[in-house]
Design an enzyme around this catalytic site. Structure first.
Site, short mmCIF file in Angstrom:
data_model
loop_
_atom_site.label_atom_id
_atom_site.label_comp_id
_atom_site.label_asym_id
_atom_site.label_seq_id
_atom_site.Cartn_x
_atom_site.Cartn_y
_atom_site.Cartn_z
N HIS A 148 0.89 -1.17 0.00
CA HIS A 148 0.00 0.00 0.00
C HIS A 148 0.92 1.22 0.00
O HIS A 148 1.97 1.23 0.66
CB HIS A 148 -0.90 -0.03 1.24
CG HIS A 148 -1.84 1.14 1.36
ND1 HIS A 148 -2.53 1.68 0.30
CD2 HIS A 148 -2.21 1.87 2.45
CE1 HIS A 148 -3.28 2.69 0.73
NE2 HIS A 148 -3.10 2.82 2.02
N GLU A 196 -32.44 -9.87 6.30
CA GLU A 196 -32.76 -9.09 5.10
C GLU A 196 -31.60 -8.22 4.63
O GLU A 196 -31.26 -8.21 3.45
CB GLU A 196 -33.99 -8.19 5.38
CG GLU A 196 -34.57 -7.55 4.15
CD GLU A 196 -34.98 -8.56 3.09
OE1 GLU A 196 -35.58 -9.59 3.44
OE2 GLU A 196 -34.66 -8.32 1.90
N SER A 226 -36.07 -11.50 -8.60
CA SER A 226 -37.41 -11.43 -9.19
C SER A 226 -37.57 -10.10 -9.95
O SER A 226 -36.85 -9.12 -9.68
CB SER A 226 -38.46 -11.50 -8.08
OG SER A 226 -38.32 -10.37 -7.23
N1 LIG Z 1 -5.28 -6.40 5.39
C1 LIG Z 1 -5.28 -6.52 4.06
O1 LIG Z 1 -5.85 -7.44 3.52
C2 LIG Z 1 -4.54 -5.57 3.17
C3 LIG Z 1 -3.46 -4.86 3.65
N2 LIG Z 1 -2.68 -4.14 2.79
C4 LIG Z 1 -1.48 -3.48 3.31
O2 LIG Z 1 -0.59 -4.48 3.83
C5 LIG Z 1 0.15 -3.93 4.91
C6 LIG Z 1 0.02 -4.82 6.12
O3 LIG Z 1 -1.32 -4.75 6.58
P1 LIG Z 1 -2.03 -5.99 7.32
O4 LIG Z 1 -1.59 -7.27 6.69
O5 LIG Z 1 -3.48 -5.66 7.37
O6 LIG Z 1 -1.40 -5.89 8.78
P2 LIG Z 1 -1.80 -6.73 10.06
O7 LIG Z 1 -2.24 -5.79 11.11
O8 LIG Z 1 -2.71 -7.86 9.70
O9 LIG Z 1 -0.41 -7.40 10.49
C7 LIG Z 1 0.65 -6.64 10.92
C8 LIG Z 1 1.83 -7.53 11.26
O10 LIG Z 1 2.90 -6.67 11.61
C9 LIG Z 1 3.40 -7.05 12.87
N3 LIG Z 1 3.92 -5.88 13.56
C10 LIG Z 1 3.22 -4.81 14.02
N4 LIG Z 1 4.04 -3.91 14.56
C11 LIG Z 1 5.29 -4.43 14.43
C12 LIG Z 1 6.58 -3.98 14.82
N5 LIG Z 1 6.72 -2.82 15.45
N6 LIG Z 1 7.64 -4.76 14.53
C13 LIG Z 1 7.49 -5.94 13.91
N7 LIG Z 1 6.29 -6.44 13.51
C14 LIG Z 1 5.22 -5.68 13.79
C15 LIG Z 1 2.24 -7.70 13.59
O11 LIG Z 1 2.75 -8.57 14.59
P3 LIG Z 1 2.14 -8.72 16.07
O12 LIG Z 1 1.31 -9.96 16.04
O13 LIG Z 1 3.35 -8.86 16.92
O14 LIG Z 1 1.35 -7.47 16.36
C16 LIG Z 1 1.60 -8.46 12.44
O15 LIG Z 1 2.27 -9.67 12.21
C17 LIG Z 1 -0.35 -2.50 5.08
O16 LIG Z 1 0.47 -1.65 4.32
C18 LIG Z 1 -1.76 -2.54 4.47
O17 LIG Z 1 -2.23 -1.30 4.00
C19 LIG Z 1 -2.92 -4.09 1.44
C20 LIG Z 1 -3.98 -4.77 0.91
C21 LIG Z 1 -4.94 -5.47 1.74
#
Ligand SMILES: NC(=O)C1=CN([C@@H]2O[C@H](COP(=O)(O)OP(=O)(O)OC[C@H]3O[C@@H](n4cnc5c(N)ncnc54)[C@H](OP(=O)(O)O)[C@@H]3O)[C@@H](O)[C@H]2O)C=CC1
Ligand SMILES: CC[C@](O)(C(C)=O)C(=O)O
Length: 330
Positions: free
Chosen positions: A107, A226, A251
């Site tokens: 992103h 619904e 429908s």
């Molecule tokens: N969700 C989606 O389907 C989509 C997301 N994106 C993009 O993908 C990217 C990731 O989003 P998303 O997958 O939703 O993220 P999530 O919130 O699902 O996952 C984030 C991950 O990052 C880890 N994390 C958070 N903070 C830290 C840190 N300080 N150091 C190391 N690891 C860390 C978390 O680990 P922990 O378990 O330890 O918190 C977790 O594994 C973003 O840029 C988003 O915009 C793009 C398209 C769709």
């Protein structure tokens, strides 16, 4: 017309022999990493200690602290949440972002809004699946793929496009379709879609329909089936074959109500609201608000999320879903 790419336009060899560090193992991190690994690419995970690291280990990945993974990698895909990317980048990635490495995003928020400014001697690429991470994985396992966008912000090596296409192929996206865009276009359209239509628009529409029926004295269970349960069935038809396929399935009475009454719900006022929301995104106002909100521990995010969790539709929904076998967890 936009450039569109498919399986034969991409070659996994462009990334073979390279170490890909996926930073973060959440929705996208897990889906993308498992697909890349099953496509034969060399993936390691950069992740802090905790639940995500435990899951990545259980899934068979070599896991490292973010800095160590960034040091080992040729390609670094940042998949921690948008609001934490700038801090993680500055402290744990930037020091190891040496010449010719490739920095990737799914992103464009942090690049487009200037929260991350990479050095000029690396490639900066986006591969953004247009769907949630669990669908990226599920469709790959079914032999299909989720479409994705690619964008090139910096092409220092001259190979940035080949890397983007190979990565898109590795996650299964070229089995569907890959479109080439810019960081700006992806960021603005993605934010608009999730705010005005997909997440904000849909939940507000469902709540408005539910509240209208319940306020008029109808049973909440009736209102739920619904306006929420049936929503998926109707959207699935639109997804498969556009408005035409959906209208063939419903429908004639429903179709007449659809085309004559629907536009009264989404009238000029809603178009105006959508234009305002788009302007807040384009002007950086939304980005600034979201960055500041995170600096003060998300008071608005937490309060509004809690209010929706307490809405009657959530209570009725969980009761009804618990009775239907299709929603039972394995
Ligand atoms: N969700 C989606 O389907 C989509 C997301 N994106 C993009 O993908 C990217 C990731 O989003 P998303 O997958 O939703 O993220 P999530 O919130 O699902 O996952 C984030 C991950 O990052 C880890 N994390 C958070 N903070 C830290 C840190 N300080 N150091 C190391 N690891 C860390 C978390 O680990 P922990 O378990 O330890 O918190 C977790 O594994 C973003 O840029 C988003 O915009 C793009 C398209 C769709
Ligand atoms: C619709 C939400 C999304 O943009 C997505 C799944 O594509 C996101 O950022 O999660």
């Amino acid at each position: 017309m936009m450039e569109k790419y498919h399986e034969t336009d991409a070659d996994l060899k462009d990334l073979s022999g390279k170490t890909i560090a996926v930073i973060g193992y959440g929705s996208q991190g897990r889906g993308q990493s498992l697909n890349l690994k099953d496509s034969g690419l060399n993936v390691i995970i950069g992740i802090r200690a905790g639940k995500s690291r435990d899951l990545a280990k259980k899934d068979g990945f070599a896991t490292y602290d973010v800095a160590e993974a960034a040091k080992k990698a040729d390609v670094i895909m940042i998949l921690v949440p948008d609001e934490t990317q700038a801090a993680v980048y500055k402290a744990e990635i930037m020091p190891y972002l040496t010449e010719n490495k490739c920095l990737m995003f799914s992103h464009g928020f942090n690049i487009h809004f200037g929260q991350i400014v990479p050095p000029a001697n690396v490639d900066v690429i986006m591969v953004a699946p247009k769907g949630p991470g669990h669908m990226v994985r599920r469709t790959y396992e079914e032999g299909k793929g989720v479409p994705a966008l690619i964008a090139i912000e910096q092409d220092h090596t001259g190979n940035a496009k080949k890397f983007a296409l190979a990565y898109a192929k590795g996650i299964g996206a070229t089995r569907a379709v890959v479109l080439e865009t810019t960081f700006r276009e992806e960021t603005e359209t993605d934010l608009f879609g999730e705010q005005a239509v997909l997440c904000g628009g849909v939940t507000s529409l469902i709540k408005a329909g539910f509240d209208t029926l319940v306020d008029a004295g109808y049973a909440p269970e009736m209102a739920y089936l619904e306006v929420l349960h049936e929503m998926k069935l109707i959207v699935d038809l639109i997804y498969e074959g556009g408005f035409t396929k959906m209208r063939e399935a419903i429908s004639n009475t429903a179709q007449y109500g659809d085309i004559t009454r629907g536009p009264r719900v989404i009238g000029e006022e809603s178009y105006e609201a959508m234009r305002e929301i788009l302007y807040e995104i384009q002007s950086g106002e939304f980005a600034k608000e979201w960055i500041l909100e995170n600096m003060v521990n998300r008071p608005v995010f937490n309060a509004l999320t809690r209010a929706d969790e307490e809405h009657l539709i959530e209570e009725v929904g969980s009761e009804l879903r618990a009775m239907m076998p299709q929603f039972k967890k394995n």
